[in-house]
Design an enzyme around this catalytic site. Structure first.
Site, PDB file in Angstrom:
ATOM      1  CG  ASP A   1     -10.785   4.143  -1.533  1.00 11.91           C
ATOM      2  OD1 ASP A   1     -11.494   3.117  -1.494  1.00 11.91           O
ATOM      3  OD2 ASP A   1      -9.631   4.179  -1.058  1.00 11.91           O
TER       4      ASP A   1
ATOM      5  CG  HIS B   1      -2.937  -0.166   2.473  1.00  3.63           C
ATOM      6  ND1 HIS B   1      -3.152  -1.066   1.463  1.00  3.63           N
ATOM      7  CD2 HIS B   1      -3.610   0.976   2.127  1.00  3.63           C
ATOM      8  CE1 HIS B   1      -3.921  -0.515   0.535  1.00  3.63           C
ATOM      9  NE2 HIS B   1      -4.219   0.720   0.921  1.00  3.63           N
TER      10      HIS B   1
ATOM     11  CG  ASP C   1      -9.984   0.889   0.192  1.00  7.40           C
ATOM     12  OD1 ASP C   1     -10.273   1.675   1.101  1.00  7.40           O
ATOM     13  OD2 ASP C   1      -9.128   1.132  -0.676  1.00  7.40           O
TER      14      ASP C   1
ATOM     15  CG  HIS D   1      -6.133   1.960  -2.773  1.00  2.97           C
ATOM     16  ND1 HIS D   1      -6.892   2.975  -2.211  1.00  2.97           N
ATOM     17  CD2 HIS D   1      -5.482   2.499  -3.826  1.00  2.97           C
ATOM     18  CE1 HIS D   1      -6.700   4.094  -2.902  1.00  2.97           C
ATOM     19  NE2 HIS D   1      -5.854   3.834  -3.883  1.00  2.97           N
TER      20      HIS D   1
END
Length: 309
Positions: free
Chosen positions: A246, A125, A162, A164
């Site tokens: 995740d 990120h 991931d 996200h």
């Protein structure tokens, strides 16, 4: 097949406060899982500190200095609502990036076939000039730039699974035709990026968003239909993986329904392409995964696949 495991104890000291999901127990769970007898042949090294030149290929020196200045002498310093520093954070940040660089060195030199870097904090990120979402330095971007600058890699591919979207990685490589960024992730979801229409300045971004509740079958379909064909056609000199776990069905921060077998299968599919396109060279880096028991099992499946199991 020689697989390298890279980590550092500093990742056990970086923490962001009671109850924060990105916590030291994540690394402890991974290390416990990799103590099993089936991982006896796993080569293990300690991550060095990243050198400034490697970091500056991605992040301006002014940003790196601002991170150091923000580090508290005690307690916590909040850089955004969920990204905090403690006195031990900076050392962990530099070691996470250094582990990525060291893994690239070992794989690109042929001393290892592939590698998994288990370091905290994660990185995907982080933009070139901003921390975000538990991330300070974009480790996979540092690894990609190092492969190009130090080892002459002309084309580097990054695959991110991931839950996200890796918005920081996408931002960094948006206008770079020498890099391919491919991502499966839950959408709509944090951080709000990763639409199929986000394709980069040179059609070098491939997003495969998944609806909440998607299972392994849907994940594999996204890989087969959107990600893997582009990866084969790109013919990279190195494949990097932003390995977030995740998307597992037990994870508290995601809504996908993957299981550990899905991560092992995805790893094998990436290895098949690596074997045909870039001499098997893969370097994988830990991103998310916040149910520690599920994380341990997922990483074990991922590393076992890298080892040829």
């Amino acid at each position: 097949m020689k697989t390298l495991f890279v980590t550092h104890e500093s990742g056990l000291h970086h923490e962001m406060g009671p109850g924060h999901p990105e916590r030291p127990e994540r690394l402890r769970a991974i290390e416990r899982g990799l103590e099993e007898a089936r991982f006896a042949l796993l080569a293990r090294v300690s991550a060095p500190r990243a050198e400034s030149v490697a970091l500056q290929r991605v992040h301006p020196q002014s940003y790196l200095e601002a991170l150091e200045q923000a580090a508290p002498r005690e307690g916590y310093a909040a850089l955004d609502s969920d990204t905090l520093m403690c006195p031990d954070t900076i050392e962990a940040v530099w070691r996470a990036a250094g582990g990525a660089v060291a893994a690239v060195d070992e794989v690109m030199s042929g001393r290892a076939d592939n590698a998994f870097v288990a370091a905290r904090p994660p990185g995907h990120h982080a933009g070139a000039r901003n921390p975000m979402g538990f991330c300070f330095v974009n480790n996979v971007a540092v690894a990609a730039r190092h492969a190009q600058a130090a080892h002459g890699a002309e084309r580097v591919a990054i695959v991110d699974f991931d839950v996200h979207h890796g918005n920081g990685t996408q931002e960094i490589f948006w206008s770079d035709e020498t890099a391919l960024f491919c991502s499966t992730h839950q959408a709509p979801f944090y951080p709000g990026t990763g639409g199929r229409n986000e394709t980069g300045a040179h059609d070098n971004i491939v997003n495969a968003p998944l609806f909440a509740g998607s299972t392994g079958d849907v994940f594999r379909e996204a890989l087969d239909d959107r990600i893997l064909p582009r990866l084969r056609a790109f013919a990279p000199d190195l494949i990097l993986v932003s390995a977030g776990f995740d998307a597992h069905e037990r994870d508290p921060l995601g809504g996908l329904r993957l299981r550990e077998v899905d991560f092992g299968d995805a790893t094998k599919r990436l290895m098949e392409i690596a074997d045909k396109r870039c001499g098997g060279r893969i370097v994988s880096m830990l991103e998310g995964g916040y149910d520690v028991d599920a994380l341990s099992r997922c990483v074990s499946a991922h590393v076992l696949a890298l080892m040829g199991g």
